[in-house]
Write a protein that holds these residues in place. Structure first.
Motif, PDB file in Angstrom:
ATOM      1  N   GLU A 141      43.620 -36.291 -32.316  1.00 26.24           N
ATOM      2  CA  GLU A 141      42.349 -36.700 -32.952  1.00 26.24           C
ATOM      3  C   GLU A 141      41.536 -35.529 -33.475  1.00 26.24           C
ATOM      4  OE1 GLU A 141      43.466 -37.592 -30.002  1.00 26.24           O
ATOM      5  OE2 GLU A 141      42.852 -39.626 -29.430  1.00 26.24           O
ATOM      6  N   GLU A 154      30.193 -41.578 -28.356  1.00 29.22           N
ATOM      7  CA  GLU A 154      30.124 -40.816 -27.097  1.00 29.22           C
ATOM      8  C   GLU A 154      31.404 -40.960 -26.269  1.00 29.22           C
ATOM      9  OE1 GLU A 154      26.681 -39.954 -25.344  1.00 29.22           O
ATOM     10  OE2 GLU A 154      27.768 -39.011 -23.693  1.00 29.22           O
ATOM     11  N   ASP A 155      32.013 -42.162 -26.283  1.00 29.25           N
ATOM     12  CA  ASP A 155      33.241 -42.367 -25.495  1.00 29.25           C
ATOM     13  C   ASP A 155      34.361 -41.451 -25.971  1.00 29.25           C
ATOM     14  OD1 ASP A 155      32.009 -44.238 -24.004  1.00 29.25           O
ATOM     15  OD2 ASP A 155      32.810 -45.964 -25.093  1.00 29.25           O
ATOM     16  N   ASP A 156      34.452 -41.270 -27.302  1.00 29.19           N
ATOM     17  CA  ASP A 156      35.488 -40.381 -27.840  1.00 29.19           C
ATOM     18  C   ASP A 156      35.257 -38.960 -27.347  1.00 29.19           C
ATOM     19  OD1 ASP A 156      36.706 -42.403 -29.162  1.00 29.19           O
ATOM     20  OD2 ASP A 156      35.856 -41.928 -31.144  1.00 29.19           O
ATOM     21  N   TYR A 157      33.979 -38.537 -27.360  1.00 30.76           N
ATOM     22  CA  TYR A 157      33.660 -37.185 -26.884  1.00 30.76           C
ATOM     23  C   TYR A 157      34.053 -37.036 -25.413  1.00 30.76           C
ATOM     24  CZ  TYR A 157      31.085 -33.300 -24.960  1.00 30.76           C
ATOM     25  OH  TYR A 157      30.773 -32.158 -24.271  1.00 30.76           O
ATOM     26  N   LEU A 158      33.691 -38.018 -24.598  1.00 28.04           N
ATOM     27  CA  LEU A 158      33.972 -37.918 -23.160  1.00 28.04           C
ATOM     28  C   LEU A 158      35.478 -37.859 -22.898  1.00 28.04           C
ATOM     29  CD1 LEU A 158      31.263 -40.379 -21.776  1.00 28.04           C
ATOM     30  CD2 LEU A 158      31.257 -37.878 -21.689  1.00 28.04           C
ATOM     31  N   ARG A 159      36.248 -38.554 -23.710  1.00 26.25           N
ATOM     32  CA  ARG A 159      37.709 -38.561 -23.558  1.00 26.25           C
ATOM     33  C   ARG A 159      38.309 -37.193 -23.925  1.00 26.25           C
ATOM     34  NH1 ARG A 159      41.192 -40.562 -27.095  1.00 26.25           N
ATOM     35  NH2 ARG A 159      39.535 -41.304 -28.447  1.00 26.25           N
ATOM     36  N   MET A 160      37.675 -36.503 -24.869  1.00 25.10           N
ATOM     37  CA  MET A 160      38.241 -35.265 -25.415  1.00 25.10           C
ATOM     38  C   MET A 160      37.721 -34.007 -24.735  1.00 25.10           C
ATOM     39  SD  MET A 160      40.185 -35.804 -28.033  1.00 25.10           S
ATOM     40  CE  MET A 160      40.834 -37.353 -27.536  1.00 25.10           C
ATOM     41  N   LYS A 161      36.559 -34.094 -24.094  1.00 25.96           N
ATOM     42  CA  LYS A 161      35.808 -32.860 -23.798  1.00 25.96           C
ATOM     43  C   LYS A 161      36.526 -31.923 -22.834  1.00 25.96           C
ATOM     44  CE  LYS A 161      32.596 -34.546 -20.240  1.00 25.96           C
ATOM     45  NZ  LYS A 161      32.855 -33.731 -19.089  1.00 25.96           N
ATOM     46  N   ASP A 162      37.329 -32.460 -21.919  1.00 25.80           N
ATOM     47  CA  ASP A 162      38.027 -31.572 -20.969  1.00 25.80           C
ATOM     48  C   ASP A 162      39.529 -31.545 -21.222  1.00 25.80           C
ATOM     49  OD1 ASP A 162      35.671 -30.808 -19.715  1.00 25.80           O
ATOM     50  OD2 ASP A 162      35.708 -32.557 -18.383  1.00 25.80           O
ATOM     51  N   PHE A 163      39.911 -31.768 -22.461  1.00 27.45           N
ATOM     52  CA  PHE A 163      41.338 -31.823 -22.804  1.00 27.45           C
ATOM     53  C   PHE A 163      42.007 -30.485 -22.489  1.00 27.45           C
ATOM     54  CE2 PHE A 163      45.115 -32.423 -25.337  1.00 27.45           C
ATOM     55  CZ  PHE A 163      45.298 -33.787 -25.363  1.00 27.45           C
ATOM     56  N   LYS A 179      30.341 -31.776 -29.463  1.00 28.51           N
ATOM     57  CA  LYS A 179      29.690 -33.037 -29.081  1.00 28.51           C
ATOM     58  C   LYS A 179      28.782 -33.572 -30.196  1.00 28.51           C
ATOM     59  CE  LYS A 179      26.763 -34.843 -25.418  1.00 28.51           C
ATOM     60  NZ  LYS A 179      25.887 -34.510 -24.302  1.00 28.51           N
TER      61      LYS A 179
END
Ligand code: CP
Length: 305
Positions: free
Chosen positions: A186, A234-243, A228
């Motif tokens: 993404e 926001e859900d997309d950010y939360l899913r990606m933020k600690d990738f 961010k």
């Protein structure tokens, strides 16, 4: 009069001269302490910043000049609806040079078209951040001694990270630079960077998802945070933020002479334990940012010692 909207506004030779000047400033700061006596920089920041704004201000103060500006659009007349073209014409009555950060892509370019003083793009939306690129190039050249024959890994948010877009555009002008683009599906680099910059210049690159697969090949690892503020959801950010989280265990896979850069701010993508690794160069990178911004101010104001 010149402005800087993109690192490509300067030739490779001009960038080399600017980096030579930055290196001399680092060695002989006292020689440059009065170059900008009587000059002012205006820092016009419509978006948050710590490094870019304060390093421009430190750069001008180190050169003997002074600083005016605002750090928040809401404390400026933008809040009342003033356009950037009107603002820059006003600022031209107060200052000799301006650095502008704006959330809208192209806003500093619009300002430059109405300006009677040099305008520096200090970051426009997800588009470009040329002075971060000058900082990155200066850091790589200082640490590795060259800007060619390097394999550069860029990791994280390659879609919205404007520093990544600027850095790739600048590095393709050096010979035998290869890229490993490390991101979740993404957050891949935009197609215009892949097609118009990498493929159009026949640059070798690969796209991978796992940082572990890329690490052993790299001369430079350029980490980035997930942006961010550019996500719509926001859900997309939360899913990606600690990738990606770079830690000491993963650093065992890297070459002994690889360096880690990061434009900062860091969120979680580099564990603080890595800061003690001699290959962690991101705080040294901030210091190089001051020297190269001093060199840029002198270049745009056509000042010499
Ligand atoms: N690297 C960078 O642009 O940092 P700031 O957002 O703090 O200026």
């Amino acid at each position: 009069m010149r402005h800087i909207m993109s690192p490509l506004d300067f030739t490779v030779e001009e960038l080399d001269q600017m980096m030579d000047l930055a290196a001399d400033i680092e060695k002989n700061p006292e020689k440059y302490a009065h170059v900008c006596d009587g000059k002012k920089i205006a820092t016009l920041f419509y978006e948050p910043s710590t490094r870019t704004r304060l390093s421009f201000e430190a750069a001008m103060l180190n050169l003997g000049g002074s600083v005016i500006g605002f750090a928040d659009a809401d404390s400026s007349s933008a809040k009342k609806g003033e356009s950037v073209s009107d603002t820059i014409q006003v600022i031209g009555c107060f200052a000799d040079i301006a650095a502008m950060r704006h959330p809208k892509e192209g806003a500093p370019l619009v300002a430059s078209m109405h300006s009677n003083i040099p305008v520096i793009n200090a970051g426009d939306g997800g588009h470009q951040h040329p002075t971060q690129t000058l900082t990155d190039l200066t850091t790589i050249r200082s640490l590795k001694g060259r800007l060619d024959n390097l394999t550069i890994g860029l990791c994280g948010d390659l879609k919205f990270g404007r520093t990544v877009h600027s850095l790739i555009s600048a590095l393709v002008r050096y010979s035998n630079v290869k890229f490993v683009l490390i991101s979740p599906e993404e957050l891949r680099v935009p197609s215009y960077i892949r097609e118009d910059v990498l493929e159009a210049n026949n640059i070798e690159y690969e796209e991978v998802i796992r940082l572990e697969d890329a690490l052993p090949k790299l001369d430079i690892l350029y980490m980035t945070r997930v942006q961010k503020e550019r996500f719509f959801n926001e859900d997309d950010y939360l899913r990606m933020k600690d990738f990606y989280i770079l830690d000491n265990e993963k650093m065992k896979l890297a070459k002994e002479d690889m360096f880690i850069l990061h434009p900062l701010p860091r969120v979680n993508e580099i564990s603080v334990e890595v800061d003690k690794d001699p290959r962690a160069a991101y705080f040294r990178q901030v210091q190089y940012g001051v020297y190269i911004r001093m060199a840029l101010i002198m270049t745009l104001l056509e000042l010499h010692v």
